[in-house]
Scaffold this motif. Structure first.
Motif, PDB file in Angstrom:
ATOM      1  N   TRP A   1       0.841  -1.202   0.000  1.00 16.05           N
ATOM      2  CA  TRP A   1       0.000   0.000   0.000  1.00 16.05           C
ATOM      3  C   TRP A   1       0.877   1.254   0.000  1.00 16.05           C
ATOM      4  CZ3 TRP A   1      -3.940  -2.251  -1.563  1.00 16.05           C
ATOM      5  CH2 TRP A   1      -4.527  -3.352  -0.947  1.00 16.05           C
ATOM      6  N   ARG A   2       1.924   1.235   0.803  1.00 19.28           N
ATOM      7  CA  ARG A   2       2.808   2.410   0.869  1.00 19.28           C
ATOM      8  C   ARG A   2       3.522   2.616  -0.471  1.00 19.28           C
ATOM      9  NH1 ARG A   2       4.359   0.311   6.228  1.00 19.28           N
ATOM     10  NH2 ARG A   2       3.215   1.486   7.810  1.00 19.28           N
ATOM     11  N   MET A   3       3.915   1.516  -1.109  1.00 15.46           N
ATOM     12  CA  MET A   3       4.558   1.615  -2.413  1.00 15.46           C
ATOM     13  C   MET A   3       3.583   2.218  -3.436  1.00 15.46           C
ATOM     14  SD  MET A   3       6.246  -1.447  -4.677  1.00 15.46           S
ATOM     15  CE  MET A   3       6.953  -2.124  -3.179  1.00 15.46           C
ATOM     16  N   LEU A   4       2.329   1.788  -3.344  1.00 15.62           N
ATOM     17  CA  LEU A   4       1.299   2.306  -4.246  1.00 15.62           C
ATOM     18  C   LEU A   4       1.085   3.798  -4.009  1.00 15.62           C
ATOM     19  CD1 LEU A   4      -0.895   1.490  -6.332  1.00 15.62           C
ATOM     20  CD2 LEU A   4      -2.445   1.167  -4.404  1.00 15.62           C
ATOM     21  N   LEU A   5       1.041   4.196  -2.741  1.00 14.39           N
ATOM     22  CA  LEU A   5       0.847   5.608  -2.401  1.00 14.39           C
ATOM     23  C   LEU A   5       2.002   6.461  -2.907  1.00 14.39           C
ATOM     24  CD1 LEU A   5      -0.878   7.695  -0.884  1.00 14.39           C
ATOM     25  CD2 LEU A   5       0.420   7.163   1.177  1.00 14.39           C
ATOM     26  N   LYS A   6       3.220   5.949  -2.777  1.00 16.41           N
ATOM     27  CA  LYS A   6       4.387   6.675  -3.268  1.00 16.41           C
ATOM     28  C   LYS A   6       4.310   6.864  -4.780  1.00 16.41           C
ATOM     29  CE  LYS A   6       9.457   6.461  -3.221  1.00 16.41           C
ATOM     30  NZ  LYS A   6      10.637   5.652  -2.822  1.00 16.41           N
ATOM     31  N   ASP A   7       3.839   5.828  -5.467  1.00 18.63           N
ATOM     32  CA  ASP A   7       3.674   5.885  -6.918  1.00 18.63           C
ATOM     33  C   ASP A   7       2.652   6.950  -7.302  1.00 18.63           C
ATOM     34  OD1 ASP A   7       4.949   4.691  -9.012  1.00 18.63           O
ATOM     35  OD2 ASP A   7       3.342   3.264  -9.425  1.00 18.63           O
TER      36      ASP A   7
ATOM     37  N   CYS B   1       2.843  10.609  -9.499  1.00 22.15           N
ATOM     38  CA  CYS B   1       1.961  10.930 -10.632  1.00 22.15           C
ATOM     39  C   CYS B   1       1.190  12.223 -10.382  1.00 22.15           C
ATOM     40  CB  CYS B   1       0.971   9.789 -10.871  1.00 22.15           C
ATOM     41  SG  CYS B   1       1.716   8.283 -11.518  1.00 22.15           S
ATOM     42  N   GLN B   2       0.863  12.483  -9.114  1.00 21.37           N
ATOM     43  CA  GLN B   2       0.097  13.683  -8.755  1.00 21.37           C
ATOM     44  C   GLN B   2       0.875  14.968  -8.973  1.00 21.37           C
ATOM     45  OE1 GLN B   2      -1.122  12.345  -4.702  1.00 21.37           O
ATOM     46  NE2 GLN B   2      -2.870  13.662  -5.081  1.00 21.37           N
ATOM     47  N   GLU B   3       2.187  14.890  -8.857  1.00 18.82           N
ATOM     48  CA  GLU B   3       3.021  16.085  -8.854  1.00 18.82           C
ATOM     49  C   GLU B   3       2.829  16.905 -10.128  1.00 18.82           C
ATOM     50  OE1 GLU B   3       7.757  17.257  -8.459  1.00 18.82           O
ATOM     51  OE2 GLU B   3       7.056  15.283  -7.860  1.00 18.82           O
ATOM     52  N   GLY B   4       2.356  18.124  -9.963  1.00 23.23           N
ATOM     53  CA  GLY B   4       2.167  19.020 -11.089  1.00 23.23           C
ATOM     54  C   GLY B   4       0.994  18.672 -11.982  1.00 23.23           C
TER      55      GLY B   4
ATOM     56  N   TYR C   1      -2.442  11.507 -19.876  1.00 23.24           N
ATOM     57  CA  TYR C   1      -3.125  10.217 -20.024  1.00 23.24           C
ATOM     58  C   TYR C   1      -2.321   9.109 -19.338  1.00 23.24           C
ATOM     59  CZ  TYR C   1      -5.802   6.478 -22.227  1.00 23.24           C
ATOM     60  OH  TYR C   1      -6.598   5.388 -22.429  1.00 23.24           O
ATOM     61  N   ARG C   2      -0.989   9.120 -19.535  1.00 23.64           N
ATOM     62  CA  ARG C   2      -0.140   8.090 -18.923  1.00 23.64           C
ATOM     63  C   ARG C   2      -0.213   8.162 -17.399  1.00 23.64           C
ATOM     64  NH1 ARG C   2       3.482   9.242 -23.226  1.00 23.64           N
ATOM     65  NH2 ARG C   2       4.502  10.820 -21.947  1.00 23.64           N
ATOM     66  N   ARG C   3      -0.185   9.372 -16.862  1.00 24.80           N
ATOM     67  CA  ARG C   3      -0.243   9.518 -15.397  1.00 24.80           C
ATOM     68  C   ARG C   3      -1.545   8.952 -14.836  1.00 24.80           C
ATOM     69  NH1 ARG C   3       2.143  15.186 -13.176  1.00 24.80           N
ATOM     70  NH2 ARG C   3       3.762  15.595 -14.714  1.00 24.80           N
TER      71      ARG C   3
ATOM     72  N   LYS D   1      -4.792   4.673 -12.265  1.00 25.72           N
ATOM     73  CA  LYS D   1      -5.959   3.790 -12.329  1.00 25.72           C
ATOM     74  C   LYS D   1      -5.543   2.331 -12.235  1.00 25.72           C
ATOM     75  CE  LYS D   1      -8.266   2.510 -16.040  1.00 25.72           C
ATOM     76  NZ  LYS D   1      -9.155   2.452 -17.214  1.00 25.72           N
ATOM     77  N   ARG D   2      -4.460   1.999 -12.903  1.00 22.55           N
ATOM     78  CA  ARG D   2      -3.988   0.616 -12.863  1.00 22.55           C
ATOM     79  C   ARG D   2      -3.608   0.225 -11.438  1.00 22.55           C
ATOM     80  NH1 ARG D   2       0.992  -0.650 -16.606  1.00 22.55           N
ATOM     81  NH2 ARG D   2       2.060   0.454 -14.921  1.00 22.55           N
ATOM     82  N   GLY D   3      -2.934   1.125 -10.723  1.00 24.68           N
ATOM     83  CA  GLY D   3      -2.571   0.839  -9.339  1.00 24.68           C
ATOM     84  C   GLY D   3      -3.793   0.674  -8.457  1.00 24.68           C
ATOM     85  N   ALA D   4      -4.786   1.547  -8.640  1.00 24.49           N
ATOM     86  CA  ALA D   4      -6.012   1.459  -7.847  1.00 24.49           C
ATOM     87  C   ALA D   4      -6.764   0.178  -8.168  1.00 24.49           C
ATOM     88  CB  ALA D   4      -6.889   2.679  -8.122  1.00 24.49           C
TER      89      ALA D   4
END
Length: 734
Positions: free
Chosen positions: A13-19, A23-26, A48-50, A55-58
């Protein structure tokens, strides 16, 4: 909306959150850029990639809410990329609102991960996403944008499904395409990654957890896709059978995990067989031929494995219950190195406590120099004095290194504050109908985290003022020969161990005569004082409490939060603000900030047998001023310094320590201080030394003493007061 997650997979979960954070940045800034660069294919692809990555992680994690939100954004970006819809203001509004909800969900997810004590009865971590109301409103906006204009009646939104049906009913083919793409992606990872890793190491916990999340994601995708299909669809039966197989396989994997079984060859062979079945079923779904794939045999094999595992006693399988071998001798060298932590999470409180301890060490190191001098002068022990001084130098070096180390940990980029500003500029532009752009420079400039947290609101207010009051409407700018698009520059940079933040616009500027007239009308100044004031002093009238030139209250300005609040908030963190403006040229506001507010440098002075410290940040210079060059006018003292007339006052007089007699030709020690707008000279008896100090706030009745900002300890244990130069200038002028 809520979801339960297994705390055993906390590292994942922490790895997913870091990812997600990466992606959120900017992201918001990129969407704002899309409004003016709608044909920038590289920008659209990046967005689109971000979103797809998030979405894939979620989807892997089974976080349906975040999957749903990212899916909606992704479809919107897909239509933009395929030129199926033009980019316009309403669409950008939708995307920004959707990103806000997405950020809110991720923040809630992050906060919950930090709270390890909130387990439900099933020993799972329950995460509630309180976004349903906002999300339905956003989906309604999206529906209004994408609704078929040729239809006489718009499609009614289906609120019961959280708004997903609106978009999916408009793009059924794209929804199926997206469903197939996601499931195929999961299957590909299962066969080409997780199964291979588990074949090489049957106790690979990371690979097994990833496999379990992938299967769970497939099941959720199937359920979501089934929920939007009509009952007459040929795919309904196929998907129902597929759902049963995936559900049972997930149950088997969960049992393997709970029983702490290794992923043996039998499980691996069954896994490959199920993956082949999934691929064949996906082909049937893609063709929509209703062809049912034989699945009874697979279900029987899964049920037999489940039955076997439930009948096995834990005591008989103790040697096979561990996923990881604990003996380091059996772990390959690369695995041992990979398991070493690269970073750790430290709470802000611990950093603050460490900083306070270093501050105390700073006070202690100053005592060595005092003790060395005392041994040499009072006790005539020069050798011992020299040894103490050398030890003091060593302690001084170590404390400096510790201070620099902890300061580097506390430093953060001003980017966290700057990223809010493009959205603010856009909102103001829409409300006022003006055209403007924001240029940001120096986002990587670093400053103490505590200062960043406190400087955010003042910068927001100054940016709003520049956009609302500074930038003129497009037609007015054209009449003046300017570009119809106003430009606001937000700049940050380091200089002389300080941080400067500039907010500059090319607008109409500040008319000092208008400020003067307003101040006279409201009684802030007298006509006699007004005639003596310089242009710079008149401009700084806007920092007076209650002073405003706004003609009316708008959504942007006139909310009762004036420039005086901005100035006081900046001064609370030992900063200052200055203004430079020219009519029809623009205005520049410069915020001057220390790198940190924990430790400062100051000049120690003596006044009437009392000791005080001037913060170096506010000292312009120290000079010897001849008494005959000081002139009195109307009860106030002035002197000419470097072709500039500055006010002069005795510090002993301001602090009611009595007036000191002086000779006409005496050289007076003068500390010239500045509040950013003007300079002022304060006369003291003696200039001593410069040293670092740790400010301790005064409490109770002492907290309200004008001209004093706190206290500190000298090396000899003496308590001294720290001067507030900003207050002293006001005291001297009153």
């Amino acid at each position: 909306m809520h979801v339960s997650i297994d705390p055993q997979n906390m590292d994942l979960w922490r790895m997913l959150l870091k990812d997600w954070t990466k992606c959120q940045e900017g992201l918001e800034k990129q969407i704002l850029k899309l409004e003016v660069q709608c044909n920038d294919q590289e920008l659209i692809d990046d967005l689109y990639r971000r979103i797809h990555h998030m979405k894939r992680g979620a989807s892997y994690a089974g976080l349906t809410v975040i999957t749903m939100i990212t899916h909606e954004i992704e479809v919107a970006l897909h239509t933009i990329r395929e030129r199926e819809i033009e980019v316009h203001s309403d669409l950008i509004d939708y995307l920004l609102s959707a990103v806000e909800v997405l950020n809110d969900c991720i923040q809630q997810f992050s906060d919950k991960l930090k709270d390890h004590g909130s387990l439900n009865e099933g020993n799972e971590l329950l995460i509630e996403f309180d976004v349903e109301k906002n999300w339905n409103e956003i989906v309604q906006k999206l529906h209004d944008i994408f609704v078929d204009k040729e239809r006489k009646e718009p499609i009614e939104p289906a609120h019961e499904t959280g708004g997903m049906e609106i978009l999916q009913s408009e793009f059924p083919d794209k929804t199926k395409e997206q469903f197939l793409f996601e499931v195929y992606e999961h299957i590909d990872r299962m066969m080409n990654d997780y199964f291979i890793r588990l074949d090489q190491e049957e106790n690979d916990r990371d690979a097994f957890n990833a496999l379990l999340l992938a299967v769970h994601s497939i099941k959720k995708s199937i359920d979501d896709f089934r929920s939007i299909l009509s009952t007459e669809s040929l795919n309904m039966t196929v998907l129902h059978e597929l759902s049963n197989v995936v559900h049972q396989f997930e149950s088997l994997l969960a049992l393997i995990r709970d029983r702490k079984q290794a992923f043996k060859k039998d499980f691996l062979n069954l896994g490959y067989e199920i993956a082949d079945y999934l691929k064949a079923t996906m082909e049937s779904v893609a063709l929509e031929n209703g062809a049912s794939i034989l699945h009874a045999d697979i279900l029987d094999k899964i049920d037999n494995e489940i039955l076997y595992l439930t009948s096995v006693q834990e005591t008989e399988n103790e040697s096979e219950m561990q996923f990881k071998v604990s003996n380091k001798d059996h772990v390959p060298e690369p695995m041992q190195k990979a398991s070493l932590p690269q970073s750790i999470r430290v709470s802000q409180d611990k950093l603050d406590k460490m900083m306070n301890m270093i501050s105390e060490l700073l006070i202690a190191k100053n005592a060595f120099m005092h003790l060395s001098a005392k041994l040499n002068v009072e006790y005539d022990l020069p050798e011992l004095s020299k040894e103490v001084k050398e030890v003091g130098f060593s302690v001084n070096r170590i404390s400096d290194e510790l201070q620099n180390a902890i300061m580097s940990i506390r430093m953060v980029e001003v980017k966290t504050v700057f990223q809010k500003m493009p959205r603010i500029i856009r909102d103001v532009a829409q409300l006022t109908g003006k055209k403007m752009e924001l240029v940001m420079i120096g986002e990587n400039t670093e400053i103490d985290k505590t200062i960043v947290e406190q400087i955010s609101d003042p910068i927001v207010h100054l940016i709003r003022n520049a956009a609302d009051h500074g930038i003129e409407p497009a037609d007015e700018r054209l009449r003046k020969g300017k570009s119809e698009t106003g430009k606001i520059t937000l700049r940050a940079y380091n200089k002389d161990k300080h941080v400067y933040i500039e907010i500059e616009d090319d607008g109409k500027g500040i008319d000092a005569s208008v400020l003067k007239q307003k101040a006279l009308e409201r009684g802030f100044i007298t006509s006699e004082n007004a005639e003596k004031m310089t242009k710079n002093q008149l401009i700084n009238l806007i920092f007076l409490p209650g002073f405003s030139t706004a003609g009316q209250i708008t959504e942007v300005s006139g909310r009762g939060v004036g420039m005086d609040i901005v100035k006081s908030n900046i001064e609370k963190i030992n900063g200052s603000i200055s203004i430079d403006s020219e009519i029809d040229k623009g205005t520049k506001m410069v915020i001057h900030l220390p790198l940190t507010i924990a430790i400062s440098r100051g000049l120690v002075v003596d006044v009437s047998h009392e000791t005080y410290i001037f913060p170096i940040d506010h000292i312009s210079e120290t000079v010897k001023m001849n008494a005959r060059d000081i002139h009195e006018f109307d009860g106030k003292y002035f002197a000419s310094h470097k072709r500039e007339v500055i006010g002069i006052e005795w510090l002993s007089k301001l602090f009611l320590l009595g007036d000191r007699d002086y000779k006409n030709d005496e050289e007076l020690n003068t500390v010239i201080i500045s509040n950013g707008a003007e300079k002022f000279g304060l006369i003291v008896d003696k200039l001593k030394n410069e040293q670092e100090f740790v400010i301790k706030p005064l409490n109770g009745h002492l907290a309200g003493i004008p001209g004093i900002s706190g206290s500190t300890l000298l090396g000899n244990g003496q308590v001294v007061l720290i001067i507030n130069p900003i207050d002293l200038i006001q005291l001297a002028k009153s």
